[in-house]
Scaffold this active site. Structure first.
Site, short mmCIF file in Angstrom:
data_model
loop_
_atom_site.label_atom_id
_atom_site.label_comp_id
_atom_site.label_asym_id
_atom_site.label_seq_id
_atom_site.Cartn_x
_atom_site.Cartn_y
_atom_site.Cartn_z
N GLY A 129 0.96 -1.19 0.02
CA GLY A 129 0.04 -0.09 0.01
C GLY A 129 0.85 1.37 0.03
N GLY A 197 18.84 -6.09 25.21
CA GLY A 197 17.47 -5.77 25.65
C GLY A 197 16.56 -6.99 25.62
N VAL A 198 15.33 -6.64 25.34
CA VAL A 198 14.34 -7.79 25.40
C VAL A 198 14.58 -8.89 24.55
CG1 VAL A 198 11.64 -8.18 25.38
CG2 VAL A 198 12.62 -6.21 26.35
N ALA A 283 20.63 -7.51 17.59
CA ALA A 283 19.29 -7.10 18.47
C ALA A 283 19.63 -5.76 19.16
CB ALA A 283 19.06 -8.32 19.40
N VAL A 284 19.87 -4.65 18.33
CA VAL A 284 20.12 -3.37 18.74
C VAL A 284 18.91 -2.54 18.63
CG1 VAL A 284 22.69 -3.54 18.57
CG2 VAL A 284 21.19 -2.58 16.51
N ASP A 326 4.02 -0.04 15.89
CA ASP A 326 5.66 0.28 15.90
C ASP A 326 5.80 1.43 15.18
OD1 ASP A 326 5.93 -1.85 17.43
OD2 ASP A 326 7.11 -2.94 16.24
N ALA A 334 3.44 -5.53 20.56
CA ALA A 334 2.21 -6.04 20.10
C ALA A 334 0.81 -5.58 20.50
CB ALA A 334 2.11 -7.41 19.89
N HIS A 458 -5.28 -20.37 47.05
CA HIS A 458 -4.17 -20.89 47.69
C HIS A 458 -3.89 -22.31 47.20
CE1 HIS A 458 -1.02 -22.06 50.55
NE2 HIS A 458 -1.89 -22.91 50.93
P1 FAD Z 1 4.50 -5.28 12.50
O1 FAD Z 1 4.04 -6.57 13.36
O2 FAD Z 1 5.82 -5.00 12.03
O3 FAD Z 1 3.44 -5.51 11.28
C1 FAD Z 1 3.47 -4.54 10.02
C2 FAD Z 1 3.15 -5.22 8.68
O4 FAD Z 1 3.07 -4.26 7.78
C3 FAD Z 1 4.08 -6.32 8.18
O5 FAD Z 1 3.46 -7.29 7.98
C4 FAD Z 1 4.79 -5.51 7.02
O6 FAD Z 1 5.29 -6.39 6.20
C5 FAD Z 1 3.56 -4.62 6.48
N1 FAD Z 1 4.08 -3.55 5.73
C6 FAD Z 1 4.81 -2.98 5.90
N2 FAD Z 1 4.87 -1.90 4.76
C7 FAD Z 1 3.75 -2.10 4.12
C8 FAD Z 1 3.28 -1.65 2.81
N3 FAD Z 1 3.75 -0.50 2.38
N4 FAD Z 1 2.08 -2.13 2.38
C9 FAD Z 1 1.61 -3.11 3.00
N5 FAD Z 1 2.11 -3.75 4.02
C10 FAD Z 1 3.37 -3.16 4.64
N6 FAD Z 1 5.91 -7.68 21.30
C11 FAD Z 1 5.27 -8.15 22.21
O7 FAD Z 1 4.25 -7.35 22.95
N7 FAD Z 1 5.32 -9.41 22.99
C12 FAD Z 1 6.49 -10.26 22.62
O8 FAD Z 1 6.71 -11.13 23.23
C13 FAD Z 1 7.10 -9.74 21.51
N8 FAD Z 1 8.18 -10.62 21.09
C14 FAD Z 1 9.08 -10.30 20.27
C15 FAD Z 1 10.12 -10.91 19.89
C16 FAD Z 1 10.87 -10.73 18.52
C17 FAD Z 1 12.12 -11.52 18.22
C18 FAD Z 1 10.39 -9.37 17.94
C19 FAD Z 1 11.31 -8.92 16.72
C20 FAD Z 1 9.49 -8.54 18.28
C21 FAD Z 1 8.73 -8.85 19.51
N9 FAD Z 1 7.70 -8.02 19.84
C22 FAD Z 1 6.79 -8.42 20.94
C23 FAD Z 1 7.43 -6.68 19.40
C24 FAD Z 1 6.22 -6.98 18.41
O9 FAD Z 1 6.38 -7.91 17.35
C25 FAD Z 1 5.90 -5.52 17.46
O10 FAD Z 1 5.60 -4.61 18.48
C26 FAD Z 1 4.63 -5.72 16.65
O11 FAD Z 1 4.69 -6.62 15.71
C27 FAD Z 1 4.25 -4.51 16.28
O12 FAD Z 1 2.96 -4.61 15.58
P2 FAD Z 1 2.73 -3.60 14.13
O13 FAD Z 1 1.33 -4.28 13.64
O14 FAD Z 1 2.77 -2.27 14.58
O15 FAD Z 1 3.91 -3.80 13.10
#
Ligand code: FAD
Length: 482
Positions: A129, A197-198, A283-284, A326, A334, A458
């Site tokens: 998109g 970090g996490v 993982a920075v 994010d 999430a 308990h």
């Molecule tokens: P995303 O999940 O990144 O989804 C965005 C989507 O948009 C993707 O599918 C991408 O392909 C799509 N997209 C991007 N640009 C376009 C475009 N132009 N057109 C169409 N589609 C597009 N969070 C937690 O709360 N608990 C956890 O335990 C946790 N563990 C994690 C472990 C790891 C290893 C990682 C990397 C992250 C973790 N997180 C966790 C963080 C969590 O994954 C993110 O905060 C969450 O996925 C953010 O959701 P979002 O919908 O904003 O973005």
């Protein structure tokens, strides 16, 4: 390509760009509110197949938790079962079966999203998109020609991607990002993780439990700076005891690939050091994903850090354009993104919508788990808020002892002025589940006394939270009040 049977013309009430937990949840709520909603997602898995669910489902929360669970069971089978009187030969690792289980869980959830779309009447669109001026969206289907969609409202939910270090480029083999770090096909003998970090700690824990010698290099001097100091200290001690080599104040300056893996150089207060590893996970941190998303004339402003600028209700700078997850300010979690998606979908439908940013739980799924909500002791001190502290050690919890997981503590911080709970911090067994009670309590503006007067089953781990609340007023029943 549409994944629901409901695709019609190109006109929608709401078009969501991004199908991660922020976007797909927002699209479902919009449809539940009677709005005509579409969700465009561009995610492709390593096998080239598209999949809804974004980072969280495909490369983050879910696969990491699947591997954390499997690796923890493997570790406990080898180190703890004997204590329970269960004799096993040293357990044998079948990593490909472990990875296959993880992949099955991920794929079941991804098809689950498509079913939810169908059930709720969301049009799922696979492709990219691009926001044009005037709330038009250029949708380029996977392998197809661009189409124009018109929307009353557009929600940007494009998530984030891992930050790459210029001297440690991802090569998909020796140097990988967090996604690659979840997909390793063999247990590395020596694993380096840049970033304590996490995500770095969760990934480091997985491979350490499976047998890697793990070195975590973290640039900050303080371990888990965002976590309450007392809890972070306890967690650091426990992780160290498990064999994680966590080096703080370690600024990595180079990562050279060679025949023996990756040679890392880092600097700390004591000078320059080197460490050699077989595989390196970087993982920075993560950066917002806005590449190719915005027409310059669409009027959507970005911050210095590349985040989409939004107000408290996730409105972006262009009319009827919203952004969630994010890609906007706030913790990259999430559930934070999902709640923003729900809020925006409700506001668009003319309903009440709200996210309580002060009460967002955070969880680190290491063993022990680390979970918290609200303010830390350090933050309260800095804000000069008078507070009372109560703690309770899991060592005195019958359930934790029965589980052989009696390390760690619960800490409750309450206002001296009105007893309101200001923060709850846990390091210990099932902390990620226990924190839920604290979140509800804080959402309802409970006092420490409210928790004290609430009956807890308990023996359960929740009693530790009860006792920590009692300890706020020096009324612990199963610990000596000091
Ligand atoms: P995303 O999940 O990144 O989804 C965005 C989507 O948009 C993707 O599918 C991408 O392909 C799509 N997209 C991007 N640009 C376009 C475009 N132009 N057109 C169409 N589609 C597009 N969070 C937690 O709360 N608990 C956890 O335990 C946790 N563990 C994690 C472990 C790891 C290893 C990682 C990397 C992250 C973790 N997180 C966790 C963080 C969590 O994954 C993110 O905060 C969450 O996925 C953010 O959701 P979002 O919908 O904003 O973005």
């Amino acid at each position: 390509m549409s994944t629901s049977g409901t695709v019609g013309g190109g006109k929608y009430d709401v078009v969501v760009i991004g199908g991660g937990p922020a976007g797909y949840v927002g699209a479902i709520r919009a449809a539940q509110n009677g709005l005509r909603a579409a969700c465009i997602d561009a995610w492709e898995n390593r096998d080239g197949q598209p999949a809804f669910g974004g980072t969280c489902l495909n490369a983050g929360c879910i696969p990491s938790k699947a591997l954390l669970e499997s690796s923890e069971l493997f570790h406990r089978a080898g180190s703890e079962f004997a204590l329970h009187g269960i004799r096993v030969n040293p357990p044998e690792l079948d990593l490909s079966a472990m990875q296959a289980r993880k992949a099955r869980i991920v794929s079941q959830f991804s098809s689950g999203i498509q079913e939810l779309f169908k059930a709720n009447g969301v049009t799922g669109l696979v492709g990219r998109g691009h926001l044009l001026p005037g709330n038009k969206v250029r949708y380029t289907p996977r392998g197809g020609k661009p189409e124009l969609l018109e929307a009353e409202h557009v929600v940007l939910a494009t998530g984030s991607t891992p930050i790459e270090l210029p001297f440690a480029r991802f090569d998909g083999e020796a140097i990988v990002d967090s996604w690659g770090g979840l997909d390793l096909a063999a247990v590395p003998g020596r694993l380096g993780v840049i970033g304590g970090g996490v995500i770095g700690l969760e990934l480091g824990s997985i491979w350490s439990r499976l047998g890697s010698q793990v070195t975590v290099l973290e640039a900050m001097d303080r371990f888990l700076f965002m976590v309450d100091g007392q809890i972070a200290k306890d967690a650091q001690r426990q992780l160290k005891k498990q064999g994680l080599d966590i080096r703080l104040g370690a600024k990595v300056t180079s990562a050279e690939r060679g025949p023996n893996g990756v040679a890392l150089t880092y600097e700390d207060q004591r000078g320059r050091h080197s460490v050699e590893v077989d595989r390196l996970i970087v993982a920075v941190g993560r950066r917002p994903n806005t590449e190719g998303l915005l027409d310059p004339l669409a009027g959507v402003k970005l911050s210095d850090r590349g985040l989409i600028e939004v107000d408290a209700e996730c409105r972006a700078s262009a009319p009827n354009v919203w952004a969630v997850g994010d890609v906007v300010r706030g913790p990259m979690l999430a559930h934070k993104g999902s709640e923003e998606g729900v809020m925006v979908a409700d506001l668009i439908a003319g309903r009440y919508g709200h996210v309580n940013y002060a009460v967002i739980p955070s969880v680190i799924y290491t063993t022990p788990e680390i979970a918290w909500v609200g303010q830390t002791e350090e933050q309260l001190k800095e804000a000069r808020i008078d507070y009372k502290v109560g703690t309770f050690n899991f060592a005195a919890s019958g359930r934790a002892r029965a589980m052989e997981q009696a390390a760690g503590l619960v800490k409750v911080l309450a206002s001296t002025a009105d007893d309101r709970i200001l923060g709850v911090h846990i390091v210990g067994p099932m902390a990620g589940e226990l924190i839920g009670e604290a979140v509800v309590a804080m959402e309802f503006q409970a006092t420490a006394e409210d928790l004290q007067r609430t009956i807890h089953a308990h023996p359960s781990l929740t009693e530790a939270l009860h006792e920590a609340a009692l300890s706020v007023d020096r009324r612990s029943l199963h610990a000596i009040n000091r």
